[in-house]
Motif scaffolding. Structure first.
Motif, PDB file in Angstrom:
ATOM      1  N   ALA A  94      -3.220   0.542  -4.214  1.00  0.00           N
ATOM      2  CA  ALA A  94      -4.499   2.401  -3.232  1.00  0.00           C
ATOM      3  C   ALA A  94      -4.943   1.385  -2.333  1.00  0.00           C
ATOM      4  CB  ALA A  94      -4.869   2.655  -4.105  1.00  0.00           C
ATOM      5  N   PRO A  95      -4.874   2.035  -0.792  1.00  0.00           N
ATOM      6  CA  PRO A  95      -5.331   1.971   0.225  1.00  0.00           C
ATOM      7  C   PRO A  95      -6.795   1.592   0.109  1.00  0.00           C
ATOM      8  CG  PRO A  95      -4.876   4.325   0.719  1.00  0.00           C
ATOM      9  CD  PRO A  95      -4.396   3.648  -0.758  1.00  0.00           C
ATOM     10  N   VAL A  96      -7.463   0.749   0.647  1.00  0.00           N
ATOM     11  CA  VAL A  96      -9.159  -0.083   0.122  1.00  0.00           C
ATOM     12  C   VAL A  96     -10.353  -0.276   1.332  1.00  0.00           C
ATOM     13  CG1 VAL A  96      -8.456  -1.293  -1.917  1.00  0.00           C
ATOM     14  CG2 VAL A  96      -8.381  -2.096   0.835  1.00  0.00           C
ATOM     15  N   ASP A  97      -9.379  -0.002   2.568  1.00  0.00           N
ATOM     16  CA  ASP A  97     -10.689   0.546   3.613  1.00  0.00           C
ATOM     17  C   ASP A  97      -9.370   1.093   4.783  1.00  0.00           C
ATOM     18  OD1 ASP A  97      -9.144  -1.683   4.527  1.00  0.00           O
ATOM     19  OD2 ASP A  97     -10.006  -3.134   4.488  1.00  0.00           O
ATOM     20  N   LEU A  98     -10.387   1.141   5.848  1.00  0.00           N
ATOM     21  CA  LEU A  98     -10.301   1.512   6.953  1.00  0.00           C
ATOM     22  C   LEU A  98      -8.876   1.630   7.953  1.00  0.00           C
ATOM     23  CD1 LEU A  98     -13.235   2.916   8.715  1.00  0.00           C
ATOM     24  CD2 LEU A  98     -11.780   4.078   7.777  1.00  0.00           C
ATOM     25  N   VAL A 130      -1.710  -4.897   8.660  1.00  0.00           N
ATOM     26  CA  VAL A 130      -1.883  -4.018   8.392  1.00  0.00           C
ATOM     27  C   VAL A 130      -0.846  -3.381   8.683  1.00  0.00           C
ATOM     28  CG1 VAL A 130      -2.244  -2.430   6.237  1.00  0.00           C
ATOM     29  CG2 VAL A 130      -4.275  -4.188   7.051  1.00  0.00           C
ATOM     30  N   MET A 131       0.764  -3.561   8.467  1.00  0.00           N
ATOM     31  CA  MET A 131       1.594  -2.919   9.262  1.00  0.00           C
ATOM     32  C   MET A 131       2.612  -1.761   8.577  1.00  0.00           C
ATOM     33  SD  MET A 131       4.988  -5.177  10.256  1.00  0.00           S
ATOM     34  CE  MET A 131       5.765  -4.865   8.537  1.00  0.00           C
ATOM     35  N   ALA A 157      -2.820   2.781   8.985  1.00  0.00           N
ATOM     36  CA  ALA A 157      -1.610   1.859   8.786  1.00  0.00           C
ATOM     37  C   ALA A 157      -0.922   3.362   8.439  1.00  0.00           C
ATOM     38  CB  ALA A 157      -1.212   0.788   7.661  1.00  0.00           C
ATOM     39  N   LEU A 158      -1.344   3.545   6.953  1.00  0.00           N
ATOM     40  CA  LEU A 158      -0.585   4.844   6.536  1.00  0.00           C
ATOM     41  C   LEU A 158      -0.766   6.745   7.511  1.00  0.00           C
ATOM     42  CD1 LEU A 158      -2.155   4.754   3.272  1.00  0.00           C
ATOM     43  CD2 LEU A 158       0.297   3.952   4.285  1.00  0.00           C
ATOM     44  N   ASP A 159      -1.408   6.208   8.842  1.00  0.00           N
ATOM     45  CA  ASP A 159      -1.379   6.704   9.894  1.00  0.00           C
ATOM     46  C   ASP A 159      -0.195   6.346  10.728  1.00  0.00           C
ATOM     47  OD1 ASP A 159      -3.035   8.716   8.123  1.00  0.00           O
ATOM     48  OD2 ASP A 159      -4.555   7.674  10.062  1.00  0.00           O
ATOM     49  N   GLY A 160      -0.021   5.420  10.438  1.00  0.00           N
ATOM     50  CA  GLY A 160       1.563   4.824  11.970  1.00  0.00           C
ATOM     51  C   GLY A 160       0.723   4.240  12.325  1.00  0.00           C
ATOM     52  N   ASN A 161      -0.909   3.085  12.506  1.00  0.00           N
ATOM     53  CA  ASN A 161      -0.693   2.345  13.530  1.00  0.00           C
ATOM     54  C   ASN A 161      -1.265   0.711  12.862  1.00  0.00           C
ATOM     55  OD1 ASN A 161      -1.602   5.041  14.895  1.00  0.00           O
ATOM     56  ND2 ASN A 161      -2.812   5.632  13.837  1.00  0.00           N
ATOM     57  N   ILE A 197       1.024  -1.336  -0.033  1.00  0.00           N
ATOM     58  CA  ILE A 197      -0.076  -0.176  -0.449  1.00  0.00           C
ATOM     59  C   ILE A 197       0.943   1.141  -0.296  1.00  0.00           C
ATOM     60  CG2 ILE A 197      -1.344   1.437   1.369  1.00  0.00           C
ATOM     61  CD1 ILE A 197      -2.060  -1.491   2.449  1.00  0.00           C
ATOM     62  N   HIS A 198       1.026   2.010  -0.564  1.00  0.00           N
ATOM     63  CA  HIS A 198       1.520   3.660  -0.903  1.00  0.00           C
ATOM     64  C   HIS A 198       0.999   4.379  -0.634  1.00  0.00           C
ATOM     65  CE1 HIS A 198       3.727   2.793  -5.522  1.00  0.00           C
ATOM     66  NE2 HIS A 198       4.085   2.361  -4.311  1.00  0.00           N
ATOM     67  N   ALA A 199       1.821   4.803   0.328  1.00  0.00           N
ATOM     68  CA  ALA A 199       1.404   6.258   0.732  1.00  0.00           C
ATOM     69  C   ALA A 199       1.409   7.645   0.417  1.00  0.00           C
ATOM     70  CB  ALA A 199       2.940   6.716   2.260  1.00  0.00           C
ATOM     71  N   PRO A 200       0.963   8.528  -0.668  1.00  0.00           N
ATOM     72  CA  PRO A 200       0.833   9.660  -1.052  1.00  0.00           C
ATOM     73  C   PRO A 200       1.871   9.835  -1.574  1.00  0.00           C
ATOM     74  CG  PRO A 200      -0.973  10.090   0.562  1.00  0.00           C
ATOM     75  CD  PRO A 200      -0.249   8.924   0.988  1.00  0.00           C
ATOM     76  N   LYS A 201       3.084   9.765  -0.736  1.00  0.00           N
ATOM     77  CA  LYS A 201       4.763  10.095  -1.470  1.00  0.00           C
ATOM     78  C   LYS A 201       5.040   9.848  -2.228  1.00  0.00           C
ATOM     79  CE  LYS A 201       5.907  13.977   1.718  1.00  0.00           C
ATOM     80  NZ  LYS A 201       6.201  15.759   1.090  1.00  0.00           N
ATOM     81  N   THR A 202       5.137   8.492  -2.009  1.00  0.00           N
ATOM     82  CA  THR A 202       4.990   7.419  -2.923  1.00  0.00           C
ATOM     83  C   THR A 202       4.139   7.427  -3.660  1.00  0.00           C
ATOM     84  OG1 THR A 202       5.382   6.161  -0.624  1.00  0.00           O
ATOM     85  CG2 THR A 202       5.990   5.483  -2.583  1.00  0.00           C
ATOM     86  N   ASP A 203       3.109   7.321  -4.220  1.00  0.00           N
ATOM     87  CA  ASP A 203       2.221   7.701  -5.237  1.00  0.00           C
ATOM     88  C   ASP A 203       2.705   8.513  -6.055  1.00  0.00           C
ATOM     89  OD1 ASP A 203       0.407   5.557  -5.069  1.00  0.00           O
ATOM     90  OD2 ASP A 203      -1.035   6.658  -4.570  1.00  0.00           O
ATOM     91  N   GLN A 204       3.807  10.133  -5.606  1.00  0.00           N
ATOM     92  CA  GLN A 204       4.090  11.354  -5.960  1.00  0.00           C
ATOM     93  C   GLN A 204       5.054  11.128  -7.028  1.00  0.00           C
ATOM     94  OE1 GLN A 204       4.450  13.995  -3.236  1.00  0.00           O
ATOM     95  NE2 GLN A 204       2.297  14.856  -2.937  1.00  0.00           N
ATOM     96  N   GLN A 205       5.900  10.265  -5.904  1.00  0.00           N
ATOM     97  CA  GLN A 205       7.077   9.601  -6.568  1.00  0.00           C
ATOM     98  C   GLN A 205       7.580   9.153  -7.671  1.00  0.00           C
ATOM     99  OE1 GLN A 205      10.401   8.741  -3.700  1.00  0.00           O
ATOM    100  NE2 GLN A 205      12.205   8.662  -5.058  1.00  0.00           N
ATOM    101  N   PHE A 206       6.640   7.739  -7.403  1.00  0.00           N
ATOM    102  CA  PHE A 206       7.076   6.703  -8.682  1.00  0.00           C
ATOM    103  C   PHE A 206       5.403   6.605  -9.565  1.00  0.00           C
ATOM    104  CE2 PHE A 206       9.232   6.049  -4.997  1.00  0.00           C
ATOM    105  CZ  PHE A 206      10.988   5.473  -5.539  1.00  0.00           C
TER     106      PHE A 206
END
Length: 180
Positions: free
Chosen positions: A103-107, A134-135, A112-116, A87-96
């Motif tokens: 892409a993230p599909v659920d909560l 999800v890690m 996980a993208l918030d660090g949890n 799952i890409h974070a927005p910065k990774t999508d911007q770069q690559f």
């Protein structure tokens, strides 16, 4: 019809024993279900760490996106795995660039993208339990050579979903042994 004192005593004791046996069986089944959930989440967490390690090594070796995908494909061959996704974070999508399957599909993905890191056990469409964990990936100093971002920031996540069908069978056999 009036029962003798000894017959009433036997009836009361038998009823108490039957209720006790039912309570023990219900408690055992519930305890097994809770243990199965804990076991499933722990195993899904362990597998997500292993999958991350494979992708991390691939990145360190400089294989790029094709080698990262190949590492995930090799990992998918592990028994009981139903899904492995990066799952890409927005910065990774911007770069690559944006990849629809990354892409993230659920909560859980968003958490996980918030660090949890988070997990869930649920029933699949096929009827068996699945455990999903999800890690998040946190940026390390060595990651900044290839990735944009700040050290310690979440740069992506990995989602691992595994079938608990085999474990359900083992726990079902245990429950049957307790009853019989």
């Amino acid at each position: 019809m009036k029962l003798k004192l000894s017959q009433r005593f036997n009836l009361y004791i038998g009823s108490i024993l039957l209720i006790g046996i039912i309570v023990v069986i219900v408690y055992d089944v519930r305890a097994d279900a809770a243990f199965l959930r804990e076991l499933g989440l722990a195993e899904a967490r362990r597998l997500s760490i292993v999958a991350f390690d494979q992708v991390y090594i691939s990145m360190k070796l400089g294989g790029g996106r094709p080698e990262n995908r190949a590492a995930i494909e090799r990992f998918r061959q592990t028994s009981d795995l139903e899904e492995v996704r990066l799952i890409h974070a927005p910065k990774t999508d911007q770069q690559f660039g944006v990849e629809p399957d990354e892409a993230p599909v659920d909560l859980l993905d968003m958490a996980a993208l918030d660090g949890n890191p988070s997990g869930i056990v649920e029933r699949s469409a096929a009827g068996h339990l699945t455990a999903r964990f999800v890690m998040p990936f946190f940026m390390k100093e060595e990651c900044t050579r290839c990735h944009m971002g700040v050290v310690g920031q979440v740069n992506g996540a990995i989602s691992v979903k595994m079938s608990l069908e085999r474990y359900e069978g083992l726990f079902g056999m245990h429950s049957m042994r307790v009853v019989f």
